[in-house]
Each structure stands twice: as C-alpha cells, then as structure tokens.
Design an enzyme around this catalytic site. Structure first.
Site, short mmCIF file in Angstrom:
data_model
loop_
_atom_site.label_atom_id
_atom_site.label_comp_id
_atom_site.label_asym_id
_atom_site.label_seq_id
_atom_site.Cartn_x
_atom_site.Cartn_y
_atom_site.Cartn_z
N GLU A 203 0.82 -1.22 0.00
CA GLU A 203 0.00 0.00 0.00
C GLU A 203 0.85 1.26 0.00
O GLU A 203 0.33 2.36 -0.11
CB GLU A 203 -0.92 0.01 1.23
CG GLU A 203 -2.08 -0.97 1.14
CD GLU A 203 -2.99 -0.66 -0.02
OE1 GLU A 203 -3.46 0.47 -0.12
OE2 GLU A 203 -3.23 -1.57 -0.84
N GLU A 219 4.08 2.28 4.49
CA GLU A 219 2.87 1.53 4.15
C GLU A 219 1.76 2.49 3.75
O GLU A 219 0.61 2.11 3.62
CB GLU A 219 2.42 0.69 5.34
CG GLU A 219 3.48 -0.33 5.78
CD GLU A 219 2.99 -1.21 6.91
OE1 GLU A 219 2.18 -2.10 6.64
OE2 GLU A 219 3.42 -0.98 8.05
N ARG A 221 1.14 6.84 1.94
CA ARG A 221 1.47 7.64 0.76
C ARG A 221 2.45 8.76 1.09
O ARG A 221 2.17 9.65 1.88
CB ARG A 221 0.17 8.23 0.21
CG ARG A 221 0.28 8.67 -1.21
CD ARG A 221 -1.09 8.95 -1.81
NE ARG A 221 -1.72 10.10 -1.20
CZ ARG A 221 -2.91 10.09 -0.61
NH1 ARG A 221 -3.61 8.99 -0.55
NH2 ARG A 221 -3.41 11.19 -0.10
N SER A 239 -1.71 9.00 4.95
CA SER A 239 -1.53 9.90 3.81
C SER A 239 -0.78 11.15 4.25
O SER A 239 -1.04 11.69 5.32
CB SER A 239 -2.92 10.25 3.27
OG SER A 239 -2.98 11.57 2.86
N GLU A 277 -2.02 9.61 15.98
CA GLU A 277 -2.90 8.47 16.27
C GLU A 277 -3.50 7.91 14.98
O GLU A 277 -3.80 8.67 14.04
CB GLU A 277 -4.03 8.92 17.20
CG GLU A 277 -4.97 7.82 17.60
CD GLU A 277 -6.15 8.35 18.40
OE1 GLU A 277 -6.60 7.67 19.33
OE2 GLU A 277 -6.63 9.46 18.10
N GLY A 285 -4.82 23.93 9.60
CA GLY A 285 -5.78 24.75 10.34
C GLY A 285 -6.47 24.00 11.48
O GLY A 285 -7.29 24.61 12.20
N LYS A 302 -3.52 26.49 16.45
CA LYS A 302 -3.66 25.84 15.15
C LYS A 302 -2.46 24.92 14.94
O LYS A 302 -1.33 25.25 15.36
CB LYS A 302 -3.72 26.87 14.04
CG LYS A 302 -5.02 27.64 14.12
CD LYS A 302 -5.32 28.43 12.89
CE LYS A 302 -6.72 29.00 13.03
NZ LYS A 302 -6.91 30.28 12.42
N SER A 318 -11.39 10.34 22.18
CA SER A 318 -12.47 9.47 21.71
C SER A 318 -13.79 9.76 22.43
O SER A 318 -14.83 9.26 22.02
CB SER A 318 -12.07 8.00 21.90
OG SER A 318 -11.71 7.78 23.24
C1 LIG Z 1 -2.05 7.23 19.60
C2 LIG Z 1 -1.39 5.96 20.09
C3 LIG Z 1 0.08 5.96 19.71
C4 LIG Z 1 -1.52 5.93 21.61
O1 LIG Z 1 -0.91 4.77 22.05
P1 LIG Z 1 -0.27 4.67 23.53
O2 LIG Z 1 0.65 5.81 23.73
O3 LIG Z 1 0.22 3.29 23.63
O4 LIG Z 1 -1.47 4.96 24.43
P2 LIG Z 1 -2.40 3.93 25.19
O5 LIG Z 1 -3.32 3.27 24.21
O6 LIG Z 1 -1.57 3.11 26.11
O7 LIG Z 1 -3.22 4.96 26.04
C5 LIG Z 1 -2.64 5.81 27.05
C6 LIG Z 1 -3.76 6.51 27.78
O8 LIG Z 1 -4.39 7.44 26.87
C7 LIG Z 1 -5.76 7.09 26.66
N1 LIG Z 1 -6.05 7.27 25.27
C8 LIG Z 1 -5.40 6.77 24.22
N2 LIG Z 1 -5.95 7.20 23.07
C9 LIG Z 1 -7.00 8.00 23.45
C10 LIG Z 1 -7.96 8.73 22.73
N3 LIG Z 1 -7.98 8.77 21.39
N4 LIG Z 1 -8.87 9.43 23.40
C11 LIG Z 1 -8.87 9.44 24.74
N5 LIG Z 1 -7.97 8.75 25.48
C12 LIG Z 1 -7.06 8.06 24.83
C13 LIG Z 1 -5.86 5.62 27.03
O9 LIG Z 1 -7.16 5.26 27.38
C14 LIG Z 1 -4.88 5.53 28.18
O10 LIG Z 1 -5.48 6.08 29.32
P3 LIG Z 1 -4.98 5.65 30.80
O11 LIG Z 1 -3.63 6.20 30.97
O12 LIG Z 1 -5.99 6.31 31.66
O13 LIG Z 1 -5.06 4.15 30.85
C15 LIG Z 1 -2.04 4.68 19.50
O14 LIG Z 1 -3.40 4.65 19.87
C16 LIG Z 1 -1.97 4.64 18.00
O15 LIG Z 1 -2.81 5.17 17.29
N6 LIG Z 1 -0.90 4.00 17.45
C17 LIG Z 1 -0.70 3.87 16.04
C18 LIG Z 1 -0.25 2.46 15.70
C19 LIG Z 1 -0.28 2.25 14.19
O16 LIG Z 1 -1.25 2.55 13.54
N7 LIG Z 1 0.84 1.75 13.63
C20 LIG Z 1 0.98 1.51 12.21
C21 LIG Z 1 0.50 0.14 11.85
S1 LIG Z 1 0.40 -0.06 10.12
#
Ligand SMILES: CC(C)(COP(=O)(O)OP(=O)(O)OC[C@H]1O[C@@H](n2cnc3c(N)ncnc32)[C@H](O)[C@@H]1OP(=O)(O)O)[C@@H](O)C(=O)NCCC(=O)NCCS
Length: 342
Positions: A203, A219, A221, A239, A277, A285, A302, A318
């Site tokens: 991809e 993986e 763009r 992207s 994330e 913006g 911003k 979330s």
């Molecule tokens: C954003 C991201 C990095 C956060 O991961 P993390 O740092 O491990 O965070 P966790 O999931 O352990 O969450 C930490 C805290 O933040 C909170 N939290 C995480 N994402 C949240 C969100 N979007 N909204 C509200 N709270 C959130 C969790 O509930 C947790 O709360 P706690 O401390 O009270 O338990 C992860 O969700 C993510 O999107 N990773 C991308 C992975 C990916 O796509 N890789 C490529 C594969 S092709």
C-alpha cells in the site's frame, strides 16, 4: 574549463516523429571533477545542453576517459556506442529547470540514484517537459501512437500489454538503489529518493521529488515534495499531503522516529519523535488542544503553529472528539528484523 553541475549519457526511446520519450542513464554524475568535465566538453564539442553523439565522438570520449583513468565510465560509453537505440548525452552547467525529456530524466535519475535529496534539484516545469507515455510490454510508446501500435500487435498476433499510462515510469526500471525492499514496484515513481534500509509495502507509495532517509517503513502515501527522516514509519493507508494540488503550500516533512498511525493523515511538517494516532487527519488549520503531563488542557492553537516541533503525540479524544496534543513519551522503534533488506 568546465565546471559541470551534472553530466550523463544514456540510451532511450523516441516516437515516430523522432521526439524523445524517455532516457535511461546508467551512471549519472553530479558535480563531476573538472578534468572529467573538460574531457566531456572537448570530446563532444559542446559546453552545455544535449547532443546525440556520433560514433566518432563516442570513440573520442571513450579513449580520453580511458587515457585519464575513468575506465568505468569509458566501459559504459563503449556499451552505449554498440547500441542500435538512440543515445544522448546531457551536460548541465547549472541546476536549471529541465526543458526537455533528456534533461527531465536526468533530474529524476539524480534523485533516484541518491545523488540529490528531494528539493535538492530544480524540477520546475518537469511536467511540461515530459511526455505522457504508455509503458508497455514492448517499451515506451507515445500515447498518441498507441492505437496504431495496438492494432499492429494484434494483427501480428503479438501480445502488447499496457502496464500504465503516465509521464513518470516506475523507478526500478531505471535504478534499484541498494538496500531497499519494494513490494509493489509500480508504486514508486522514477524521481523518488529511497534511502538505504527502506521497505515499501504494497500500500506504500513514493512520488517523485519525495522519499525517505532510510531506514523507514512505508505503508502509506509519501506525496510529491515530502521527505521522511530516518526511523520514521508511515502506517498502513496513512496519507501525507503533497503540495502539487489543493492549495497547500507548506512543504511537509517528518523528522526521525515519527509514526503516522494506520489511516492517519498529515498536513504539517513534524520534528523528531512525533506520533499521529491511527485515523487522525491533521491539517494546518486543525485546532489542537494542548495537554500537560497531567492531561490538563493548557490552551489551544492551530496545528500550523506546531510545525516542525519534536516529541508531540496527536490524538482525537475518543470521548469529546477534540484533537489533543501531548508530549510523546514513546517514540517509534523500527523492528530491525522486519525492516532488514538483505
Ligand atoms: C495514539 C497511540 C500511539 C496511543 O498509544 P499509547 O501511547 O500506547 O497509548 P495507550 O493506548 O496506552 O493509552 C494511554 C492513555 O491514553 C488514553 N487514550 C489513548 N488514546 C486516546 C484517545 N484517542 N482518546 C482518549 N484517550 C485516549 C488511554 O485510554 C490511556 O489512558 P490511561 O492512561 O488512563 O489508561 C495509539 O493509539 C496509536 O494510534 N498507534 C498507532 C499504531 C499504528 O497505527 N501503527 C501503524 C501500523 S500499520
């Protein structure tokens, strides 16, 4: 006498009107030594521009190169001289915008041979300089001549497969830089800069004048103009906004050890160790709520004001839907085994 910016000699294809369609340069040179520049200009009889050298000129060039210890290049010239296909030499004294197919292909080769990085050579007007081409099982065919060629192939009972119709060919038909893996080669255009240790999954996509420092996992763009620092991971379907269309004029890049989560989108440059994330699209913006280490809001700004800053984690809350920015405590580490390219 001759300080050349770039010199290359290659073999290519023309249409029935004798116009260049594409050129393959086996060993393009950037800022060649002055002695080499002198040899080239004297043997070919031009100071700059492009020339289709005669057999005599090629022989003179080969002999002068051999005489001065440039035996590898001399050998390449010998091979090209034996070709029944059109041969062209390009001498550029300055980094000027490409105004012809041979010059455009030279610039794209400089990038894919890793001689210059994205934005490191002037590509102004490259679209206008290149022709739209049907890349077929019988080589490059001028799009206007394709119907006749298809009919002729059918009448002869020969297969003629059109692999793509584009101004830019796939990079690997011209150069495979060392230490890379590319799952679907059609997704990396000539003019991409693919750094050592880069893996491009199915991809993944890398446009011309864009690329990776290496090592990287791609993986998603990587649009035109974008550059990814070492250790950065562009997740599945992610992207990165380019600057070719849509009005955005901020050149996007990512520093080292960033992670764009799966299906995320990036519209601002990032510093080092930033994470987006999965699924979150940040544009210049986008209003971002800044959180401190206790997850308390400290203000709003911003996203463009955060451009180029390091150690940021962006997520969409979330519960509230608010885009939040925290200090990124855990930067991405590429999986060494997964990313090895040997
Ligand atoms: C954003 C991201 C990095 C956060 O991961 P993390 O740092 O491990 O965070 P966790 O999931 O352990 O969450 C930490 C805290 O933040 C909170 N939290 C995480 N994402 C949240 C969100 N979007 N909204 C509200 N709270 C959130 C969790 O509930 C947790 O709360 P706690 O401390 O009270 O338990 C992860 O969700 C993510 O999107 N990773 C991308 C992975 C990916 O796509 N890789 C490529 C594969 S092709």
């Amino acid at each position: 006498m001759s300080n050349l910016y770039s010199f290359a000699i290659g073999v290519g294809s023309k249409n029935s009107k004798g116009e260049w369609l594409e050129v393959f340069y086996p060993a393009p040179l950037l800022n060649p030594e002055q002695t080499l520049g002198d040899i080239v200009t004297l043997s070919l009889g031009i100071e700059s521009g492009e020339i289709e050298p005669s057999t005599e000129q090629l022989a003179a060039l080969q002999s002068a190169l051999n005489h001065n210890g440039y035996s590898e290049l001399a050998q390449t010239i010998e091979q090209l001289a034996a070709s029944s296909r059109p041969v062209v030499a390009v001498l550029m004294t300055d980094d000027l915008p490409p105004v012809s197919v041979p010059q455009g292909y030279l610039k794209l080769h400089l990038l894919s041979h890793r001689l210059v990085k994205p934005h490191g050579t002037d590509l102004t007007g490259v679209f206008g300089a290149l022709k739209n081409i049907a890349w077929t099982s019988a080589g490059a065919i001028d799009i206007e001549e394709l119907p006749d060629r298809q009919l002729a192939a059918r009448m002869a009972g020969q297969p003629l497969t059109v692999n793509c119709v584009d101004k830019f060919p796939k990079m690997v038909d011209y150069v495979v830089p060392n230490g890379v893996r590319i799952a679907d080669t059609s997704r990396v255009r000539l003019g991409a800069y693919v750094g050592e240790g880069t893996t491009v999954m199915h991809e993944g996509f890398i446009n011309f004048n864009a690329g990776t420092e290496g090592p990287n996992m791609i993986e998603g763009r990587v649009s035109a103009g974008v550059f990814c620092g070492a250790g950065t991971d562009v997740g599945g379907g992610a992207s990165i906004m380019g600057t070719l269309s849509g009005g955005g004029n901020m050149v996007i890049s990512m520093g080292e050890k960033c992670l764009l989560g799966a299906n995320a989108g990036l519209g601002i440059p990032l510093g080092d160790r930033c994470t987006l994330e999965s699924g979150l699209y940040i544009t210049a913006g986008t209003i971002v709520t800044m959180l401190d280490d206790q997850k308390q809001a400290t203000g709003k700004m911003k996203a463009r004001e955060l451009a180029g800053k390091s150690d940021l984690l962006f997520r969409r809350n979330s519960v509230t839907g608010t885009v939040e920015c925290l200090t990124n405590k855990s930067a991405v580490e590429l999986n060494a085994e997964l990313h090895a390219s040997n």
